[in-house]
Design a protein around this motif. Structure first.
Motif, PDB file in Angstrom:
ATOM      1  N   ASP A   1      47.934  56.520  62.954  1.00 58.22           N
ATOM      2  CA  ASP A   1      46.850  55.834  62.271  1.00 58.22           C
ATOM      3  C   ASP A   1      47.453  54.728  61.408  1.00 58.22           C
ATOM      4  N   LEU A   2      46.992  53.495  61.589  1.00 56.07           N
ATOM      5  CA  LEU A   2      47.464  52.369  60.798  1.00 56.07           C
ATOM      6  C   LEU A   2      46.444  52.062  59.712  1.00 56.07           C
ATOM      7  N   ILE A   3      46.922  51.763  58.522  1.00 52.96           N
ATOM      8  CA  ILE A   3      46.018  51.407  57.439  1.00 52.96           C
ATOM      9  C   ILE A   3      45.810  49.895  57.452  1.00 52.96           C
ATOM     10  N   VAL A   4      44.566  49.475  57.329  1.00 54.52           N
ATOM     11  CA  VAL A   4      44.208  48.057  57.314  1.00 54.52           C
ATOM     12  C   VAL A   4      43.811  47.703  55.886  1.00 54.52           C
ATOM     13  N   LEU A   5      44.629  46.895  55.231  1.00 50.14           N
ATOM     14  CA  LEU A   5      44.422  46.566  53.820  1.00 50.14           C
ATOM     15  C   LEU A   5      43.750  45.212  53.661  1.00 50.14           C
ATOM     16  N   GLY A   6      42.908  45.105  52.631  1.00 53.60           N
ATOM     17  CA  GLY A   6      42.278  43.829  52.311  1.00 53.60           C
ATOM     18  C   GLY A   6      41.035  43.512  53.108  1.00 53.60           C
ATOM     19  N   LEU A   7      40.347  44.521  53.627  1.00 54.21           N
ATOM     20  CA  LEU A   7      39.135  44.267  54.418  1.00 54.21           C
ATOM     21  C   LEU A   7      38.022  43.680  53.550  1.00 54.21           C
ATOM     22  N   PRO A   8      37.309  42.686  54.063  1.00 49.24           N
ATOM     23  CA  PRO A   8      36.120  42.195  53.349  1.00 49.24           C
ATOM     24  C   PRO A   8      35.099  43.322  53.213  1.00 49.24           C
TER      25      PRO A   8
ATOM     26  N   GLU B   1      42.784  40.371  35.556  1.00 46.00           N
ATOM     27  CA  GLU B   1      43.305  39.586  36.672  1.00 46.00           C
ATOM     28  C   GLU B   1      44.025  40.483  37.676  1.00 46.00           C
ATOM     29  N   LEU B   2      44.789  41.446  37.171  1.00 51.68           N
ATOM     30  CA  LEU B   2      45.468  42.372  38.066  1.00 51.68           C
ATOM     31  C   LEU B   2      44.462  43.228  38.824  1.00 51.68           C
ATOM     32  N   ARG B   3      43.422  43.663  38.110  1.00 50.93           N
ATOM     33  CA  ARG B   3      42.391  44.473  38.755  1.00 50.93           C
ATOM     34  C   ARG B   3      41.720  43.693  39.886  1.00 50.93           C
ATOM     35  N   GLN B   4      41.341  42.442  39.602  1.00 48.16           N
ATOM     36  CA  GLN B   4      40.682  41.628  40.608  1.00 48.16           C
ATOM     37  C   GLN B   4      41.583  41.390  41.815  1.00 48.16           C
ATOM     38  N   PHE B   5      42.878  41.181  41.564  1.00 52.71           N
ATOM     39  CA  PHE B   5      43.804  40.931  42.667  1.00 52.71           C
ATOM     40  C   PHE B   5      43.944  42.155  43.553  1.00 52.71           C
ATOM     41  N   PHE B   6      44.170  43.311  42.968  1.00 52.24           N
ATOM     42  CA  PHE B   6      44.446  44.506  43.768  1.00 52.24           C
ATOM     43  C   PHE B   6      43.184  45.120  44.368  1.00 52.24           C
ATOM     44  N   MET B   7      42.018  44.697  43.910  1.00 53.20           N
ATOM     45  CA  MET B   7      40.777  45.208  44.505  1.00 53.20           C
ATOM     46  C   MET B   7      40.611  44.767  45.954  1.00 53.20           C
ATOM     47  N   GLN B   8      41.346  43.719  46.347  1.00 56.73           N
ATOM     48  CA  GLN B   8      41.251  43.285  47.751  1.00 56.73           C
ATOM     49  C   GLN B   8      41.839  44.325  48.699  1.00 56.73           C
TER      50      GLN B   8
ATOM     51  N   PHE C   1      56.141  44.349  33.255  1.00 53.44           N
ATOM     52  CA  PHE C   1      55.653  45.171  34.350  1.00 53.44           C
ATOM     53  C   PHE C   1      54.303  45.770  33.991  1.00 53.44           C
ATOM     54  N   ALA C   2      53.649  46.333  34.997  1.00 59.85           N
ATOM     55  CA  ALA C   2      52.342  46.958  34.793  1.00 59.85           C
ATOM     56  C   ALA C   2      52.197  48.105  35.777  1.00 59.85           C
ATOM     57  N   PHE C   3      51.135  48.891  35.570  1.00 60.59           N
ATOM     58  CA  PHE C   3      50.820  49.989  36.479  1.00 60.59           C
ATOM     59  C   PHE C   3      49.388  49.835  36.967  1.00 60.59           C
ATOM     60  N   VAL C   4      49.190  50.083  38.243  1.00 65.54           N
ATOM     61  CA  VAL C   4      47.854  50.002  38.838  1.00 65.54           C
ATOM     62  C   VAL C   4      47.594  51.312  39.583  1.00 65.54           C
ATOM     63  N   THR C   5      46.420  51.900  39.365  1.00 68.82           N
ATOM     64  CA  THR C   5      46.053  53.149  40.034  1.00 68.82           C
ATOM     65  C   THR C   5      44.869  52.902  40.964  1.00 68.82           C
ATOM     66  N   PHE C   6      45.013  53.348  42.205  1.00 69.23           N
ATOM     67  CA  PHE C   6      43.950  53.204  43.192  1.00 69.23           C
ATOM     68  C   PHE C   6      43.172  54.507  43.338  1.00 69.23           C
ATOM     69  N   ALA C   7      41.983  54.407  43.915  1.00 69.06           N
ATOM     70  CA  ALA C   7      41.190  55.598  44.185  1.00 69.06           C
ATOM     71  C   ALA C   7      41.758  56.386  45.355  1.00 69.06           C
ATOM     72  N   ASP C   8      42.492  55.703  46.231  1.00 71.25           N
ATOM     73  CA  ASP C   8      43.042  56.355  47.420  1.00 71.25           C
ATOM     74  C   ASP C   8      44.561  56.234  47.436  1.00 71.25           C
ATOM     75  N   ASP C   9      45.240  57.357  47.581  1.00 69.85           N
ATOM     76  CA  ASP C   9      46.698  57.345  47.526  1.00 69.85           C
ATOM     77  C   ASP C   9      47.319  56.586  48.696  1.00 69.85           C
ATOM     78  N   GLN C  10      46.657  56.530  49.842  1.00 72.75           N
ATOM     79  CA  GLN C  10      47.240  55.852  50.996  1.00 72.75           C
ATOM     80  C   GLN C  10      47.323  54.347  50.789  1.00 72.75           C
ATOM     81  N   VAL C  11      46.372  53.782  50.036  1.00 73.19           N
ATOM     82  CA  VAL C  11      46.440  52.359  49.722  1.00 73.19           C
ATOM     83  C   VAL C  11      47.644  52.090  48.829  1.00 73.19           C
ATOM     84  N   ALA C  12      47.819  52.916  47.810  1.00 69.14           N
ATOM     85  CA  ALA C  12      48.941  52.740  46.883  1.00 69.14           C
ATOM     86  C   ALA C  12      50.269  52.823  47.619  1.00 69.14           C
TER      87      ALA C  12
END
Length: 303
Positions: free
Chosen positions: A106-113, A212-219, A235-246
């Motif tokens: 299974d391939l993860i597709v990142l940045g989907l509209p 700005e970081l939130r808006q960027f990584f939301m893609q 540096f900074a830390f960003v947490t996603f709702a899904d671990d596979q995206v991170a």
């Protein structure tokens, strides 16, 4: 006897080459080897029995069968010829078998509209090869897309081709890759799933804000938290709702506001943080609270 030419080929089905004979009608093995390096003899198919027969060889000289070479095609013998050909066939079969059993993932597709549907995803990736499965990850409550999905192909070579390039889907560049499984190495405790959804963003500049970081990584997917330490430490830390995206982003270099930032795993926080500071002057509570407040542990390469 005048000089004549006999027809010799490396295989019965190949176009033969004419080899000159000697004055006495024999053919030197060295003459054959000059055109077919490694040759150690000749054989031919008997017209009556249809069996292969060997040409008599005496001290490097090949003698015509029944004193007449005729119009037959003579096939070159090589040392251990049959064994060599069998080994080549076995090797070729092994390669085919190996390729046939290479499983796709299974391939993860990142940045989907947000508007991209599973049918859109299938239509796009079907241009590369047969698609087994597509899925757009959606919020369980709202049904809205989380900005990423999954695709799986039948053919391993198709999978390799898809991973090697970026993809324009519904007007946005998307990345398709194997989900990083490094987080599975950590089995420290029940809060591990939350830690695996967290990434470390290195080489940040001071003008980057949490919004700005939130808006960027939301893609790439739903972002649940952004943390920039104070005082600023690049540096900074960003947490996603899904671990596979991170985990899929780990190891990447991304451009934010014209600056190249590096993404890596956020190491799990030490379970005994209070014990780590128990010997510090002033007691452990204040020091531990400082680290507990952020709930992050800096990667060892950046401390």
């Amino acid at each position: 006897m005048s000089e004549l030419y006999i027809r010799v080929a490396e295989d019965e089905n190949e176009e033969p080459m004419e080899i000159p004979s000697e004055d006495d009608g024999t053919v030197l093995l060295s003459t054959v080897a000059a055109q077919f390096p490694g040759a150690c003899g000749l054989r031919y198919r008997n017209p009556e029995s249809q069996c292969m027969r060997g040409v008599r060889l005496v001290e490097g000289v090949l003698h015509a069968p029944e004193s007449d070479w005729g119009n037959l095609v003579y096939v070159v013998n090589y040392p251990k010829d049959n064994k060599r050909k069998m080994e080549e066939m076995d090797a070729a079969s092994a390669v085919k078998i190996k390729r046939g059993f290479q499983k796709t993932s299974d391939l993860i597709v990142l940045g989907l509209p947000w508007k991209t549907s599973e049918q859109d995803l299938k239509d796009y990736f079907s241009t590369f090869g047969e698609v087994i499965m597509v899925q757009v990850k959606r919020d369980a409550k709202t049904g809205n897309s989380k900005g990423f999905g999954f695709v799986r192909f039948t053919d391993y070579e198709t999978q390799t081709k898809v991973i090697s390039q970026r993809h324009m889907i519904d007007g946005r560049w998307c990345d398709c890759k194997l989900p990083n499984s490094k987080y599975s190495l950590f089995q420290a405790g029940p809060d591990e799933p939350m830690r695996s959804r967290k990434i470390f963003v290195g080489r940040c500049t001071e003008d980057m804000t949490t919004d700005e970081l939130r808006q960027f990584f939301m893609q790439y997917g739903e972002v649940t938290d952004v943390f920039i330490p104070k005082p600023f430490r690049a540096f900074a830390f960003v947490t996603f709702a899904d671990d596979q995206v991170a985990q899929a982003l780990c190891g990447e270099d991304l451009i934010i506001k014209g600056v190249s930032v590096h993404i890596s795993n956020a190491e799990p926080k030490h379970n005994n943080i209070h014990q780590l500071f128990s010997n510090f002057p002033g007691g452990s509570a204040s020091w531990a609270a400082l680290f507990d407040r952020s709930q992050y542990q800096f990667p060892s390469s950046h401390v």
